[in-house]
Design a protein around this motif. Structure first.
Motif, PDB file in Angstrom:
ATOM      1  N   VAL A   1      69.752  13.880 -41.933  1.00 23.08           N
ATOM      2  CA  VAL A   1      68.297  14.116 -41.928  1.00 23.08           C
ATOM      3  C   VAL A   1      67.580  12.920 -41.308  1.00 23.08           C
ATOM      4  CG1 VAL A   1      66.271  14.430 -43.396  1.00 23.08           C
ATOM      5  CG2 VAL A   1      68.381  15.672 -43.903  1.00 23.08           C
ATOM      6  N   LEU A   2      68.017  11.702 -41.695  1.00 17.35           N
ATOM      7  CA  LEU A   2      67.398  10.498 -41.126  1.00 17.35           C
ATOM      8  C   LEU A   2      67.611  10.435 -39.619  1.00 17.35           C
ATOM      9  CD1 LEU A   2      68.360   7.798 -43.793  1.00 17.35           C
ATOM     10  CD2 LEU A   2      66.086   8.740 -43.342  1.00 17.35           C
ATOM     11  N   GLU A   3      68.783  10.827 -39.177  1.00 17.31           N
ATOM     12  CA  GLU A   3      69.049  10.827 -37.741  1.00 17.31           C
ATOM     13  C   GLU A   3      68.108  11.780 -37.017  1.00 17.31           C
ATOM     14  OE1 GLU A   3      72.773  11.684 -34.672  1.00 17.31           O
ATOM     15  OE2 GLU A   3      73.013  11.939 -36.827  1.00 17.31           O
ATOM     16  N   ASN A   4      67.889  12.944 -37.587  1.00 15.64           N
ATOM     17  CA  ASN A   4      66.972  13.912 -36.973  1.00 15.64           C
ATOM     18  C   ASN A   4      65.539  13.389 -36.981  1.00 15.64           C
ATOM     19  OD1 ASN A   4      69.043  15.741 -36.507  1.00 15.64           O
ATOM     20  ND2 ASN A   4      68.800  16.718 -38.504  1.00 15.64           N
ATOM     21  N   LEU A   5      65.180  12.723 -38.107  1.00 13.86           N
ATOM     22  CA  LEU A   5      63.831  12.145 -38.166  1.00 13.86           C
ATOM     23  C   LEU A   5      63.665  11.055 -37.116  1.00 13.86           C
ATOM     24  CD1 LEU A   5      63.263  11.889 -42.035  1.00 13.86           C
ATOM     25  CD2 LEU A   5      62.162  13.464 -40.446  1.00 13.86           C
ATOM     26  N   GLY A   6      64.702  10.247 -36.918  1.00 13.58           N
ATOM     27  CA  GLY A   6      64.632   9.212 -35.891  1.00 13.58           C
ATOM     28  C   GLY A   6      64.427   9.800 -34.506  1.00 13.58           C
ATOM     29  N   LYS A   7      65.112  10.898 -34.232  1.00  9.95           N
ATOM     30  CA  LYS A   7      64.947  11.561 -32.937  1.00  9.95           C
ATOM     31  C   LYS A   7      63.513  12.081 -32.777  1.00  9.95           C
ATOM     32  CE  LYS A   7      69.777  12.993 -32.467  1.00  9.95           C
ATOM     33  NZ  LYS A   7      70.710  14.143 -32.399  1.00  9.95           N
ATOM     34  N   GLU A   8      62.971  12.623 -33.864  1.00 10.58           N
ATOM     35  CA  GLU A   8      61.588  13.131 -33.800  1.00 10.58           C
ATOM     36  C   GLU A   8      60.598  12.000 -33.549  1.00 10.58           C
ATOM     37  OE1 GLU A   8      60.752  15.331 -37.303  1.00 10.58           O
ATOM     38  OE2 GLU A   8      62.253  16.887 -36.917  1.00 10.58           O
ATOM     39  N   VAL A   9      60.868  10.832 -34.215  1.00  6.86           N
ATOM     40  CA  VAL A   9      59.989   9.679 -34.004  1.00  6.86           C
ATOM     41  C   VAL A   9      60.022   9.241 -32.537  1.00  6.86           C
ATOM     42  CG1 VAL A   9      59.659   7.229 -34.553  1.00  6.86           C
ATOM     43  CG2 VAL A   9      60.115   8.872 -36.381  1.00  6.86           C
ATOM     44  N   LEU A  10      61.215   9.234 -31.963  1.00  9.23           N
ATOM     45  CA  LEU A  10      61.335   8.868 -30.548  1.00  9.23           C
ATOM     46  C   LEU A  10      60.561   9.841 -29.657  1.00  9.23           C
ATOM     47  CD1 LEU A  10      65.112   7.847 -30.346  1.00  9.23           C
ATOM     48  CD2 LEU A  10      63.115   6.338 -30.288  1.00  9.23           C
ATOM     49  N   GLU A  11      60.630  11.113 -30.005  1.00  4.21           N
ATOM     50  CA  GLU A  11      59.876  12.110 -29.235  1.00  4.21           C
ATOM     51  C   GLU A  11      58.374  11.857 -29.342  1.00  4.21           C
ATOM     52  OE1 GLU A  11      60.917  14.404 -27.188  1.00  4.21           O
ATOM     53  OE2 GLU A  11      63.009  13.818 -27.472  1.00  4.21           O
ATOM     54  N   GLN A  12      57.923  11.519 -30.559  1.00  6.03           N
ATOM     55  CA  GLN A  12      56.495  11.248 -30.750  1.00  6.03           C
ATOM     56  C   GLN A  12      56.063   9.989 -29.981  1.00  6.03           C
ATOM     57  OE1 GLN A  12      54.380  13.327 -32.189  1.00  6.03           O
ATOM     58  NE2 GLN A  12      56.098  14.708 -32.651  1.00  6.03           N
ATOM     59  N   VAL A  13      56.945   8.979 -29.977  1.00 11.09           N
ATOM     60  CA  VAL A  13      56.631   7.746 -29.241  1.00 11.09           C
ATOM     61  C   VAL A  13      56.478   8.055 -27.746  1.00 11.09           C
ATOM     62  CG1 VAL A  13      57.567   5.517 -28.504  1.00 11.09           C
ATOM     63  CG2 VAL A  13      57.672   6.184 -30.904  1.00 11.09           C
ATOM     64  N   LYS A  14      57.343   8.936 -27.250  1.00 13.56           N
ATOM     65  CA  LYS A  14      57.238   9.326 -25.843  1.00 13.56           C
ATOM     66  C   LYS A  14      55.914  10.044 -25.567  1.00 13.56           C
ATOM     67  CE  LYS A  14      62.213   9.710 -25.019  1.00 13.56           C
ATOM     68  NZ  LYS A  14      63.330  10.637 -24.689  1.00 13.56           N
TER      69      LYS A  14
ATOM     70  N   LEU B   1      54.558   0.026 -29.275  1.00 13.38           N
ATOM     71  CA  LEU B   1      55.331   1.266 -29.288  1.00 13.38           C
ATOM     72  C   LEU B   1      56.704   1.080 -28.660  1.00 13.38           C
ATOM     73  CD1 LEU B   1      52.573   3.895 -28.415  1.00 13.38           C
ATOM     74  CD2 LEU B   1      53.662   3.486 -30.624  1.00 13.38           C
ATOM     75  N   ALA B   2      56.793   0.192 -27.667  1.00 13.69           N
ATOM     76  CA  ALA B   2      58.098  -0.088 -27.047  1.00 13.69           C
ATOM     77  C   ALA B   2      59.033  -0.739 -28.066  1.00 13.69           C
ATOM     78  CB  ALA B   2      57.917  -0.984 -25.835  1.00 13.69           C
TER      79      ALA B   2
ATOM     80  N   ASP C   1      62.489   0.749 -29.619  1.00 14.36           N
ATOM     81  CA  ASP C   1      63.770   0.036 -29.658  1.00 14.36           C
ATOM     82  C   ASP C   1      64.334   0.026 -31.085  1.00 14.36           C
ATOM     83  OD1 ASP C   1      63.552  -0.433 -26.964  1.00 14.36           O
ATOM     84  OD2 ASP C   1      62.712  -2.464 -27.201  1.00 14.36           O
ATOM     85  N   LYS C   2      63.480  -0.251 -32.068  1.00 11.69           N
ATOM     86  CA  LYS C   2      63.920  -0.308 -33.463  1.00 11.69           C
ATOM     87  C   LYS C   2      64.420   1.050 -33.938  1.00 11.69           C
ATOM     88  CE  LYS C   2      62.817  -4.648 -34.009  1.00 11.69           C
ATOM     89  NZ  LYS C   2      63.863  -5.692 -34.164  1.00 11.69           N
ATOM     90  N   VAL C   3      63.697   2.091 -33.562  1.00 15.60           N
ATOM     91  CA  VAL C   3      64.100   3.437 -33.973  1.00 15.60           C
ATOM     92  C   VAL C   3      65.443   3.805 -33.346  1.00 15.60           C
ATOM     93  CG1 VAL C   3      63.527   5.888 -33.800  1.00 15.60           C
ATOM     94  CG2 VAL C   3      61.759   4.244 -34.442  1.00 15.60           C
TER      95      VAL C   3
END
Length: 309
Positions: A182-195, A257-258, A262-264
């Motif tokens: 679940v955390l991995e999926n949330l991390g991917k979503e965060v990256l999408e939002q950052v983009k 955001l960059a 990177d952290k995410v």
């Protein structure tokens, strides 16, 4: 008185040929006297009892009787019920049962009787004609058996408890693996939002550039208008300052955001690694659980074997 040589009396024990006289011996079978007593199986068992006890590596006792009383008793190190030759066979004992029924009698004497529990086997002794002439009883201490059963039970209890703990760990590992997914999926979503914020920041930066350009044009027109355009010139200047600050803010936000991006990404990589470790842990705990189940089964078999000894 003249001494006269005494006359020698004839030896009646000597025959005419001067040899010892032999009593006539009858060769009739019915006249032959047998003075030796024939050994019975009871006598043989009495002779063998010390050897048998010496051969048994565990504490044991041996009693031998005729049909009514003890003829021999050999106590063990811990088993001694104080029987003596001539004592009557107690009713209910292995000897009494073997003599009275003619069958092998097995019984377990509880610890309360003589201070130690032991397994007793009574065996009838028969003569050549098949008549019961006595019995032998062999008592084997159950001390080692009880200790073995206790160890088996403790091992079984420990393995069951360990198995339950391992199963809990396996379940926790599976839950952890699910949470990390679940955390991995949330991390991917965060990256999408950052983009997506990059698009918004690009728009803001474009607005700031446009505002700066409009402010510059307004300042030029205000200068042409002279005194009539002074007020408009102030407004144009403020618009230019605001556009510059907006552009600077956009740059700072983009840098932040960059860093977040990177952290995410690092966090996502760690989550993936942790998920893989959790899966390995779950597989290992399942193997341990299976091994503990086998050990518990072996402990049960050990207890069964101990009960037969």
């Amino acid at each position: 008185m003249l001494w006269s040589k005494p006359q020698k009396k004839p030896d009646t024990n000597l025959a005419e040929n001067r040899q010892p006289a032999m009593a006539a011996v009858s060769t009739t079978p019915g006249e032959i006297q047998r003075t030796e007593k024939k050994e019975t199986i009871v006598d043989l068992v009495v002779k063998l009892a010390p050897i048998i006890q010496e051969m048994i590596p565990m504490d044991c006792t041996i009693g031998v009787s005729d049909r009514e009383k003890f003829v021999y008793y050999l106590p063990g190190e811990g088993i001694n019920f104080g029987a003596k030759p001539g004592d009557a066979i107690p009713k209910g004992s292995g000897l009494y049962g073997a003599v009275s029924t003619g069958r092998t009698i097995d019984t377990v004497v509880p610890k309360e009787a003589y201070g130690v529990s032991f397994k007793l086997r009574g065996l009838p002794l028969k003569d050549e004609k098949g008549q019961i002439i006595g019995a032998v009883a062999f008592g084997l201490s159950l001390k080692n058996q009880e200790a073995l059963i206790e160890v088996a039970q403790n091992v079984a209890a420990s393995t069951q408890q360990t198995s339950a703990t391992v199963e809990e760990l396996a379940s926790s590992a599976q839950q952890l693996a699910g949470s990390q997914e679940v955390l991995e999926n949330l991390g991917k979503e965060v990256l999408e939002q950052v983009k997506k914020t990059d698009v918004i920041l690009g728009f803001i930066h474009e607005v700031a550039d446009t505002s700066n350009l409009l402010g510059l044009n307004a300042a030029i027109e205000a200068a042409r208008a002279g005194d009539h355009g002074r007020g408009f010139s102030v407004v144009a200047e403020e618009i230019r300052k605001l556009s510059i600050k907006s552009a600077q803010a956009v740059k700072e936000i983009r840098d932040i955001l960059a860093i977040i991006n990177d952290k995410v990404m690092v966090m996502s990589e760690k989550v993936v690694e942790a998920a893989a470790l959790s899966e390995e842990q779950a597989a290992a705990t399942e193997e341990i659980s299976a091994a503990m189940q086998e050990l518990s089964t072996s402990a049960g078999k050990l207890e069964e074997v101990a009960s037969v000894i």
